[in-house]
Design a protein around this motif. Structure first.
Motif, PDB file in Angstrom:
ATOM      1  N   GLU A 267      33.244  33.248  18.942  1.00 41.36           N
ATOM      2  CA  GLU A 267      34.066  33.861  19.969  1.00 41.36           C
ATOM      3  C   GLU A 267      35.021  32.852  20.606  1.00 41.36           C
ATOM      4  OE1 GLU A 267      34.637  37.018  21.161  1.00 41.36           O
ATOM      5  OE2 GLU A 267      33.693  37.465  19.248  1.00 41.36           O
ATOM      6  N   ASP A 268      34.579  31.604  20.734  1.00 40.71           N
ATOM      7  CA  ASP A 268      35.463  30.559  21.258  1.00 40.71           C
ATOM      8  C   ASP A 268      36.616  30.310  20.290  1.00 40.71           C
ATOM      9  OD1 ASP A 268      33.651  30.399  23.303  1.00 40.71           O
ATOM     10  OD2 ASP A 268      32.782  28.489  22.690  1.00 40.71           O
ATOM     11  N   ILE A 269      36.331  30.359  19.012  1.00 40.09           N
ATOM     12  CA  ILE A 269      37.381  30.197  18.002  1.00 40.09           C
ATOM     13  C   ILE A 269      38.361  31.359  18.074  1.00 40.09           C
ATOM     14  CG2 ILE A 269      37.830  30.138  15.507  1.00 40.09           C
ATOM     15  CD1 ILE A 269      35.205  28.629  15.190  1.00 40.09           C
ATOM     16  N   ASN A 270      37.853  32.560  18.259  1.00 43.02           N
ATOM     17  CA  ASN A 270      38.732  33.723  18.407  1.00 43.02           C
ATOM     18  C   ASN A 270      39.647  33.577  19.621  1.00 43.02           C
ATOM     19  OD1 ASN A 270      37.754  35.101  16.151  1.00 43.02           O
ATOM     20  ND2 ASN A 270      36.150  36.132  17.317  1.00 43.02           N
ATOM     21  N   VAL A 271      39.099  33.067  20.712  1.00 47.61           N
ATOM     22  CA  VAL A 271      39.909  32.837  21.912  1.00 47.61           C
ATOM     23  C   VAL A 271      40.997  31.806  21.625  1.00 47.61           C
ATOM     24  CG1 VAL A 271      39.855  31.804  24.215  1.00 47.61           C
ATOM     25  CG2 VAL A 271      38.181  33.550  23.596  1.00 47.61           C
ATOM     26  N   PHE A 272      40.634  30.731  20.957  1.00 48.23           N
ATOM     27  CA  PHE A 272      41.615  29.702  20.598  1.00 48.23           C
ATOM     28  C   PHE A 272      42.750  30.297  19.763  1.00 48.23           C
ATOM     29  CE2 PHE A 272      42.823  27.003  16.944  1.00 48.23           C
ATOM     30  CZ  PHE A 272      43.631  26.088  17.609  1.00 48.23           C
TER      31      PHE A 272
ATOM     32  N   SER B 224      49.826  31.789  26.051  1.00 50.81           N
ATOM     33  CA  SER B 224      49.379  31.590  27.426  1.00 50.81           C
ATOM     34  C   SER B 224      47.982  32.165  27.601  1.00 50.81           C
ATOM     35  CB  SER B 224      50.332  32.254  28.427  1.00 50.81           C
ATOM     36  OG  SER B 224      50.188  33.664  28.406  1.00 50.81           O
ATOM     37  N   LEU B 225      47.291  31.660  28.615  1.00 48.67           N
ATOM     38  CA  LEU B 225      45.958  32.178  28.928  1.00 48.67           C
ATOM     39  C   LEU B 225      46.046  33.607  29.438  1.00 48.67           C
ATOM     40  CD1 LEU B 225      44.340  29.112  30.751  1.00 48.67           C
ATOM     41  CD2 LEU B 225      43.733  29.989  28.489  1.00 48.67           C
ATOM     42  N   THR B 226      47.064  33.888  30.245  1.00 48.21           N
ATOM     43  CA  THR B 226      47.204  35.229  30.816  1.00 48.21           C
ATOM     44  C   THR B 226      47.408  36.274  29.728  1.00 48.21           C
ATOM     45  OG1 THR B 226      48.146  34.319  32.849  1.00 48.21           O
ATOM     46  CG2 THR B 226      48.554  36.654  32.395  1.00 48.21           C
ATOM     47  N   SER B 227      48.318  36.001  28.804  1.00 42.19           N
ATOM     48  CA  SER B 227      48.576  36.947  27.716  1.00 42.19           C
ATOM     49  C   SER B 227      47.364  37.099  26.823  1.00 42.19           C
ATOM     50  CB  SER B 227      49.784  36.491  26.898  1.00 42.19           C
ATOM     51  OG  SER B 227      50.952  36.478  27.676  1.00 42.19           O
ATOM     52  N   ALA B 228      46.701  35.986  26.518  1.00 46.57           N
ATOM     53  CA  ALA B 228      45.515  36.052  25.675  1.00 46.57           C
ATOM     54  C   ALA B 228      44.418  36.859  26.332  1.00 46.57           C
ATOM     55  CB  ALA B 228      45.029  34.638  25.355  1.00 46.57           C
ATOM     56  N   ALA B 229      44.222  36.672  27.627  1.00 43.77           N
ATOM     57  CA  ALA B 229      43.184  37.422  28.343  1.00 43.77           C
ATOM     58  C   ALA B 229      43.485  38.913  28.329  1.00 43.77           C
ATOM     59  CB  ALA B 229      43.086  36.908  29.781  1.00 43.77           C
ATOM     60  N   ARG B 230      44.768  39.282  28.507  1.00 47.07           N
ATOM     61  CA  ARG B 230      45.134  40.693  28.490  1.00 47.07           C
ATOM     62  C   ARG B 230      44.886  41.305  27.114  1.00 47.07           C
ATOM     63  NH1 ARG B 230      49.872  40.083  30.031  1.00 47.07           N
ATOM     64  NH2 ARG B 230      51.019  40.237  28.077  1.00 47.07           N
ATOM     65  N   LEU B 231      45.229  40.594  26.065  1.00 46.92           N
ATOM     66  CA  LEU B 231      45.054  41.115  24.714  1.00 46.92           C
ATOM     67  C   LEU B 231      43.590  41.166  24.301  1.00 46.92           C
ATOM     68  CD1 LEU B 231      48.051  39.245  23.060  1.00 46.92           C
ATOM     69  CD2 LEU B 231      47.890  41.698  23.496  1.00 46.92           C
ATOM     70  N   LEU B 232      42.795  40.265  24.856  1.00 47.86           N
ATOM     71  CA  LEU B 232      41.364  40.237  24.544  1.00 47.86           C
ATOM     72  C   LEU B 232      40.551  41.130  25.475  1.00 47.86           C
ATOM     73  CD1 LEU B 232      40.996  36.395  23.934  1.00 47.86           C
ATOM     74  CD2 LEU B 232      40.661  38.179  22.204  1.00 47.86           C
ATOM     75  N   HIS B 233      41.219  41.679  26.520  1.00 49.09           N
ATOM     76  CA  HIS B 233      40.544  42.524  27.517  1.00 49.09           C
ATOM     77  C   HIS B 233      39.411  41.761  28.202  1.00 49.09           C
ATOM     78  CE1 HIS B 233      42.829  45.794  25.758  1.00 49.09           C
ATOM     79  NE2 HIS B 233      42.317  45.524  24.580  1.00 49.09           N
ATOM     80  N   ARG B 234      39.723  40.529  28.594  1.00 45.65           N
ATOM     81  CA  ARG B 234      38.727  39.687  29.279  1.00 45.65           C
ATOM     82  C   ARG B 234      39.379  39.040  30.497  1.00 45.65           C
ATOM     83  NH1 ARG B 234      36.411  36.320  24.028  1.00 45.65           N
ATOM     84  NH2 ARG B 234      35.942  38.154  22.755  1.00 45.65           N
ATOM     85  N   PRO B 235      38.579  38.654  31.491  1.00 45.70           N
ATOM     86  CA  PRO B 235      39.137  37.928  32.626  1.00 45.70           C
ATOM     87  C   PRO B 235      39.731  36.601  32.182  1.00 45.70           C
ATOM     88  CG  PRO B 235      36.940  38.761  33.136  1.00 45.70           C
ATOM     89  CD  PRO B 235      37.146  38.958  31.664  1.00 45.70           C
ATOM     90  N   LYS B 236      40.790  36.204  32.838  1.00 43.84           N
ATOM     91  CA  LYS B 236      41.434  34.940  32.497  1.00 43.84           C
ATOM     92  C   LYS B 236      40.471  33.765  32.656  1.00 43.84           C
ATOM     93  CE  LYS B 236      45.429  32.076  33.777  1.00 43.84           C
ATOM     94  NZ  LYS B 236      46.617  31.991  34.680  1.00 43.84           N
ATOM     95  N   ALA B 237      39.614  33.834  33.676  1.00 49.76           N
ATOM     96  CA  ALA B 237      38.648  32.747  33.885  1.00 49.76           C
ATOM     97  C   ALA B 237      37.693  32.607  32.708  1.00 49.76           C
ATOM     98  CB  ALA B 237      37.863  33.000  35.178  1.00 49.76           C
ATOM     99  N   THR B 238      37.296  33.741  32.125  1.00 47.15           N
ATOM    100  CA  THR B 238      36.403  33.699  30.960  1.00 47.15           C
ATOM    101  C   THR B 238      37.092  33.059  29.768  1.00 47.15           C
ATOM    102  OG1 THR B 238      35.280  35.698  31.701  1.00 47.15           O
ATOM    103  CG2 THR B 238      35.031  35.111  29.377  1.00 47.15           C
ATOM    104  N   VAL B 239      38.347  33.434  29.534  1.00 45.43           N
ATOM    105  CA  VAL B 239      39.109  32.861  28.418  1.00 45.43           C
ATOM    106  C   VAL B 239      39.285  31.357  28.622  1.00 45.43           C
ATOM    107  CG1 VAL B 239      41.376  32.854  27.299  1.00 45.43           C
ATOM    108  CG2 VAL B 239      40.273  35.017  27.880  1.00 45.43           C
ATOM    109  N   SER B 240      39.600  30.959  29.848  1.00 47.68           N
ATOM    110  CA  SER B 240      39.765  29.535  30.153  1.00 47.68           C
ATOM    111  C   SER B 240      38.468  28.770  29.919  1.00 47.68           C
ATOM    112  CB  SER B 240      40.225  29.367  31.598  1.00 47.68           C
ATOM    113  OG  SER B 240      40.366  28.004  31.934  1.00 47.68           O
TER     114      SER B 240
END
Length: 313
Positions: free
Chosen positions: A4-9, A17-33
């Motif tokens: 899952e960390d690799i998927n986030v990367f 960006s973290l914001t765009s990635a979080a929106r596309l992954l449907h996760r909080p930005k803090a979790t993605v970070s």
């Protein structure tokens, strides 16, 4: 190393960006970070650097990128092989779809597939076309309305599910106030209800045999939701341009009528896209077969709360 960390990367690398990635992954930005930091700590080097309000790959990130893709592809191939011998589809299938007509075109087809695969968990995400392509690796397959852009999807396999056409519609009440247009050029003298996709107003491209006519609708009512446009047309606000299957029920009920019925759009395709290395995934092939076999039945599907009959085979 956590998959899952690799998927986030990979999503951050695609989105920038973290914001765009979080929106596309449907996760909080803090979790993605947090997941990115965990991966960077395991690797021992930062994977991104900030440049002009974007995250770009560092040297270590660029070196890791191809390996990250390979790790995910290997996991997907292993999962597909393990499931190949199962008699019934199981696990989770993630489907991404463009937003236009998701409730009327995509949802009925997917719900029919879900009914016949009760042990399979389906996750259907509806996003804008550009965001869908940038997050394509998060999904087992994509349902894409229109012709997929190249070269963004050159590494994917595409199958045509079906096609449909747009037509012109208005209410009978509207025609009591204004004479019906006799030619496409007459549309410029009418109140038009237009669709806006992202920043662009949808061009009305009309055909009648070998004749063609294009119109950039000048309108006082603009929406990115075809339901709003259809409701506006029903209540006498003007002429709209929408898929024939989307207006058919209202035409049969006398709420809408065709305008310039000999003119319609070109055929609009609906494709299913998936990574070429997923060809062994029997769930994807079963989904494609189901969507293709039932596509034509959308013409008879009702979208009301009382329509509980399964119109699909």
């Amino acid at each position: 190393m956590n998959l899952e960390d690799i998927n986030v990367f990979l999503q951050i690398a695609a989105a920038g960006s973290l914001t765009s990635a979080a929106r596309l992954l449907h996760r909080p930005k803090a979790t993605v970070s947090h997941q990115l930091r965990r991966l960077e700590e395991e690797i021992g080097a930062p994977l991104f650097i900030r440049s002009a309000n974007r995250l770009v790959l560092s040297d270590a990130g660029a070196e890791f990128l191809d390996h990250a893709h390979g790790i995910r592809r290997a996991c997907e191939r292993g999962l597909d092989s393990a499931r190949a011998g199962l008699e019934k589809a199981q696990g989770t299938m993630r489907i991404g779809s463009t937003g236009e007509f998701a409730s009327n075109l995509i949802a009925p087809l997917i719900l029919h597939f879900a009914r016949h695969n009760p042990e399979l968990r389906l996750e259907l995400s509806v996003v804008r076309s550009d965001l869908l392509l940038s997050s394509r690796e998060n999904y087992d397959c994509l349902l894409y309305l229109g012709d997929p852009p190249m070269p963004q999807v050159s590494e994917m396999t595409g199958r045509l599910l079906g096609r449909f056409r747009f037509g012109l519609y208005c209410s009978p009440g509207y025609l009591t106030r204004r004479p019906a247009p006799a030619t496409p050029a007459d549309l410029r003298e009418h109140e038009l209800l237009a669709h806006q996709n992202a920043e662009n107003i949808t061009l009305w491209e009309l055909r009648n045999g070998d004749e063609e006519y294009s119109l950039h609708p000048h309108t006082r009512l603009l929406s990115n939701d075809y339901w709003v446009i259809k409701l506006s047309a029903i209540h006498d606000h003007g002429i709209c341009f929408m898929p024939k299957f989307f207006a058919q029920h209202e035409v049969e009920q006398g709420l809408l009528c065709r305008v310039l019925p000999e003119w319609s759009s070109r055929q609009i395709p609906l494709h299913v896209l998936f990574s070429s290395h997923r060809l062994r995934n029997t769930q994807i092939s079963d989904l494609i077969n189901s969507l293709t076999q039932n596509f034509s039945d959308l013409q008879t599907y009702l979208y009301t709360a009382t329509a509980k009959t399964d119109y699909f085979r």
